[in-house]
Design a protein around this motif. Sequence first.
Motif, mmCIF file in Angstrom:
data_model
loop_
_atom_site.group_PDB
_atom_site.id
_atom_site.type_symbol
_atom_site.label_atom_id
_atom_site.label_comp_id
_atom_site.label_asym_id
_atom_site.label_seq_id
_atom_site.Cartn_x
_atom_site.Cartn_y
_atom_site.Cartn_z
ATOM 1 N N HIS A 95 0.833 -1.207 0.000
ATOM 2 C CA HIS A 95 0.000 0.000 0.000
ATOM 3 C C HIS A 95 0.867 1.255 0.000
ATOM 4 O O HIS A 95 1.971 1.265 0.551
ATOM 5 C CB HIS A 95 -0.924 0.015 1.222
ATOM 6 N N THR A 96 0.355 2.317 -0.579
ATOM 7 C CA THR A 96 1.084 3.585 -0.634
ATOM 8 C C THR A 96 0.848 4.423 0.613
ATOM 9 O O THR A 96 1.789 4.906 1.248
ATOM 10 C CB THR A 96 0.669 4.403 -1.875
ATOM 11 N N LYS A 97 -0.407 4.598 0.979
ATOM 12 C CA LYS A 97 -0.722 5.438 2.137
ATOM 13 C C LYS A 97 -0.478 4.650 3.418
ATOM 14 O O LYS A 97 -0.835 3.481 3.518
ATOM 15 C CB LYS A 97 -2.174 5.920 2.076
ATOM 16 N N ARG A 98 0.128 5.327 4.397
ATOM 17 C CA ARG A 98 0.519 4.593 5.602
ATOM 18 C C ARG A 98 -0.039 5.194 6.888
ATOM 19 O O ARG A 98 -0.410 6.369 6.953
ATOM 20 C CB ARG A 98 2.038 4.497 5.694
ATOM 21 N N ILE A 99 -0.054 4.360 7.907
ATOM 22 C CA ILE A 99 -0.411 4.734 9.278
ATOM 23 C C ILE A 99 0.831 4.545 10.139
ATOM 24 O O ILE A 99 1.531 3.536 10.011
ATOM 25 C CB ILE A 99 -1.562 3.854 9.804
#
Length: 310
Positions: A95-99
């Motif tokens: 995934h590109t967007k991270r937490i």
Amino acid sequence: MGLFFAFFIVSGFFKNEKAIAKSNISADTVLMKKHLQSIVETPQFRNHKNIDQLNAVAEYIRHDFNKYGDSTGFQEYKVNGQTYKNVISSFGTEHTKRIIIGAHYDVCGDQKGADDNATGVTALLELARMLKGQKLNYRIDLVAYTLEEPPYFRTENMGSYVHARYLKDNNIAVYGMASVEMIGYFSEEKGSQEFPVGILSWIYGNKGDFITLVKRFSGAGPFVKNFISNFKSSQQIKTETFPAPKFVTGVDFSDHLNYWKFGYSALMITDTSFFRNKNYHETTDTLDTLDLPRMAKVIDGIFLSLIHLK
């Protein structure tokens, strides 16, 4: 001030009725105790002066992260000619967007720092084990920070500042951040819970029997809203939300401070620190003061919140 108290009343009594699906994976108090002992019972105190000890703890974290993460490594930086290390382990790297889920592993001065913040780091280590092989909707980076305590608190040498600035400078897509800051101290005794504003005890009671999700008073962002909804819906532990203004003491006393600075949606997960735990920054902050079963429920709540985030 009237609006401030009204907001707390609405927030404190709001209940999310819809439970999220449970998991057959949960935090293990035996492993938690092992991690806590390894982090706390060290030859030297893990403060900024004892760099070899900080590095030893960082290596312990890296070694355990490496069993589970898609990728694991150090983020190194220099302060006064010495090298300090954040430890990062990533999951769902497709995934590109991270937490970001973060916790600091250093202590303030010559004390063991069991609750502050070996509990937060232990949460990261257990989350690493629990996240392995999970189907995720975001990349999750578990980050153990160095140099979060005085004399580096509120400076650009904080590990969280270095990490948050790296994300911003490299235009990395971040959904949000949660700081895990002291999650192991609970009490059923009346009068065990204090508040930055005394009247809040009328709303929340005066027992230190809950975990707190601290967010910005306004503009918290979608990640914070969704994480809080999931955490409460997990129904693991009694939970309160504090949407606190900047002037409230303690609202920014942790790693999320620097993510707020760089404009990210962020919150703090805490047992309220010195408002409850009088061992804060004292030599009495030891393992025997911790409530491992309830701490495990906090970790379970974080895990369930993450795997159900859309």
